[in-house]
Design a protein around this motif. Structure first.
Motif, PDB file in Angstrom:
ATOM      1  N   ASP A  58      26.572  72.873 -18.287  1.00  0.00           N
ATOM      2  CA  ASP A  58      25.519  71.911 -18.587  1.00  0.00           C
ATOM      3  C   ASP A  58      26.053  70.866 -19.563  1.00  0.00           C
ATOM      4  N   GLY A  59      26.946  70.027 -19.101  1.00  0.00           N
ATOM      5  CA  GLY A  59      27.513  68.975 -19.931  1.00  0.00           C
ATOM      6  C   GLY A  59      27.254  67.621 -19.325  1.00  0.00           C
ATOM      7  N   PRO A  60      27.631  66.538 -20.009  1.00  0.00           N
ATOM      8  CA  PRO A  60      27.370  65.198 -19.505  1.00  0.00           C
ATOM      9  C   PRO A  60      28.031  64.908 -18.172  1.00  0.00           C
ATOM     10  N   ALA A 117      28.485  67.345 -15.825  1.00  0.00           N
ATOM     11  CA  ALA A 117      28.125  68.413 -14.889  1.00  0.00           C
ATOM     12  C   ALA A 117      27.849  67.812 -13.519  1.00  0.00           C
ATOM     13  N   ASP A 128      36.161  69.376 -20.519  1.00  0.00           N
ATOM     14  CA  ASP A 128      35.471  69.662 -21.775  1.00  0.00           C
ATOM     15  C   ASP A 128      34.063  69.082 -21.781  1.00  0.00           C
ATOM     16  N   PHE A 129      33.844  68.008 -21.033  1.00  0.00           N
ATOM     17  CA  PHE A 129      32.522  67.393 -20.952  1.00  0.00           C
ATOM     18  C   PHE A 129      31.724  67.886 -19.751  1.00  0.00           C
ATOM     19  N   GLY A 130      32.213  68.946 -19.097  1.00  0.00           N
ATOM     20  CA  GLY A 130      31.421  69.600 -18.081  1.00  0.00           C
ATOM     21  C   GLY A 130      31.855  69.392 -16.654  1.00  0.00           C
ATOM     22  N   TYR A 134      25.482  70.836 -27.506  1.00  0.00           N
ATOM     23  CA  TYR A 134      26.366  71.090 -26.358  1.00  0.00           C
ATOM     24  C   TYR A 134      27.570  71.895 -26.803  1.00  0.00           C
ATOM     25  N   ASP A 135      27.771  73.013 -26.159  1.00  0.00           N
ATOM     26  CA  ASP A 135      28.944  73.843 -26.415  1.00  0.00           C
ATOM     27  C   ASP A 135      29.942  73.639 -25.291  1.00  0.00           C
ATOM     28  N   PRO A 136      31.156  73.151 -25.566  1.00  0.00           N
ATOM     29  CA  PRO A 136      32.148  72.974 -24.507  1.00  0.00           C
ATOM     30  C   PRO A 136      32.415  74.285 -23.786  1.00  0.00           C
ATOM     31  N   PRO A 137      32.718  74.220 -22.494  1.00  0.00           N
ATOM     32  CA  PRO A 137      32.816  75.462 -21.703  1.00  0.00           C
ATOM     33  C   PRO A 137      33.930  76.409 -22.117  1.00  0.00           C
TER      34      PRO A 137
END
Length: 400
Positions: A7-9, A11, A33-35, A362-365
């Protein structure tokens, strides 16, 4: 392409990577890192050669572990027609292709930007190379050191007569980051309904000449090639490293006249230096750098590191401790801010630093580092291939 991303920007964005070493892997890891979902296509015979630069991480290369967490490894022989067919099917479902292969390779494979503009018109193609197209060096291979040497970076690093390469691979890393920044900008424009270009070219040489902006501008307008000063800077003074009484090294920096005045009066207790006409301006301090460095060095040599830093903080003077990599691993700033995470690798869990951007909520994956070809079967199944078809491709050597 199959399962939803984190669930990142980014995704829902799928990136296919034809990459080696550092520059493109940094680009794609940043997107991950941003999804974004990153599918890394590797040669079945050894894969990304950074896997084998060394074997210090339980048999894995440190470069590879650093740059490839969270990616899916698909091993395809792109010299075979079957392997190329699989790549094209991957691109059918992808949003971005990132590559940093040797000059001309993507054209030989039929996936250079000009080809993709016809076969995959909605795909954003990013090519990272050494020198950019259209110049006398465009055909040459380029690695981080070579780009740094060619762009003049090594001439402003080190000491006079002893040029040096900056320790981190800054040409590779910064080129990768420019690539990722370009992808994000174009995806943003596309998402707003704008007509955006579908190809991006980033060269290590262009990146490093950009980072050389200050020395190139200075030399163009002054005619002077500034000499490297080790841990100091030709632009400002005082600004450098000084030994302390307890065998440590403190780094002190000033960037304007007010800071210099505080350093002289409040830190050194030397109003005579603050009032000396030679040191009133930065230009004067740069001209008389050796005098100032001797005075500051002598003062620091009479005091321990902690005392120097405490007094510098009270005086409002920027300061730091000179640390080695071993010391940075246990740095209290990283520990206090919980910057380490555990990631999985084929050799077991290892610590890894979070990416620099801290985004609220937001937590990076921080996904696993893949084994070579680990995701081949799963990704091919997503493309609609049956187990029997995958087994046949494996027997042909087209996949691993």
């Amino acid at each position: 392409m199959g399962a939803d991303g984190p669930d990142g920007p980014l995704a829902g964005i799928t990136v296919v990577a034809l990459e080696q070493a550092v520059s493109a892997p940094m680009c794609t890891r940043t997107l991950g890192d941003f999804g974004a979902r990153v599918v890394k296509v590797e040669n079945p015979r050894g894969g990304d050669f950074a896997r084998h630069y060394d074997d210090v991480v339980g048999g894995l290369g440190a470069h590879f572990v650093w740059l490839n967490r969270g990616k899916e490894s698909v091993a395809l022989d792109l010299k075979s027609q079957a392997g190329m067919d699989i790549l094209l099917r991957l691109l059918d479902r992808a949003d971005v292709l990132v590559s940093n292969l040797s000059p001309g390779t993507t054209a030989k494979l039929g996936v250079c930007p000009a080809d993709l503009a016809v076969s995959h018109p909605g795909l954003l193609a990013v090519e990272i190379d050494g020198y950019g197209p259209g110049g006398p060096l465009s055909h040459k291979r380029a690695y981080d050191l070579l780009a740094q040497a060619e762009s003049g970076v090594c001439a402003v690093t080190g000491r006079p007569g002893q040029p040096a390469k900056p320790g981190p691979p800054v040409a590779d890393v910064c080129s990768g980051l420019y690539g990722a920044l370009s992808v994000m900008a174009l995806l943003h424009g596309k998402g707003r309904g704008q007509h955006v270009p579908t190809s991006v070219a980033v060269s290590l040489f262009d990146t490093m000449t950009e980072l050389m902006g200050y020395p190139l501008t200075y030399t163009r307008h002054s005619g002077v090639e500034q000499q490297p000063l080790g841990m100091s800077s030709p632009a400002v003074s005082p600004y450098g490293a000084y030994a302390t009484a307890d065998g440590q090294t403190v780094v002190l920096g000033t960037t304007n006249d007010r800071e210099w005045d505080r350093l002289a009066r409040d830190l050194l207790g030397r109003p005579d230096l603050a009032d000396d006409e030679r040191f009133r301006s930065n230009a004067g301090r740069v001209e008389h750098r050796e005098v100032l460095d001797a005075e500051i060095g002598a003062w620091c040599a009479r005091h321990g590191l902690a005392e120097v830093q405490d007094r510098a903080d009270l005086a409002g003077i920027g300061n730091a401790r000179y640390n080695t990599p071993r010391e940075v691993l246990v740095h209290p700033q990283l520990a206090a801010r919980d910057r380490w995470r555990e990631i999985d690798t084929p050799s077991g869990p290892v610590p890894a630093l979070l990416p620099p951007p801290v985004i609220d909520g937001y937590d990076p994956p921080m996904g696993a580092v893949p084994a070579l070809g680990q995701h081949t079967d799963a990704v091919l199944a997503e493309l609609g291939l049956s187990p029997a078809e995958i087994d046949a491709l494996r027997r042909q050597g087209a996949v691993r």
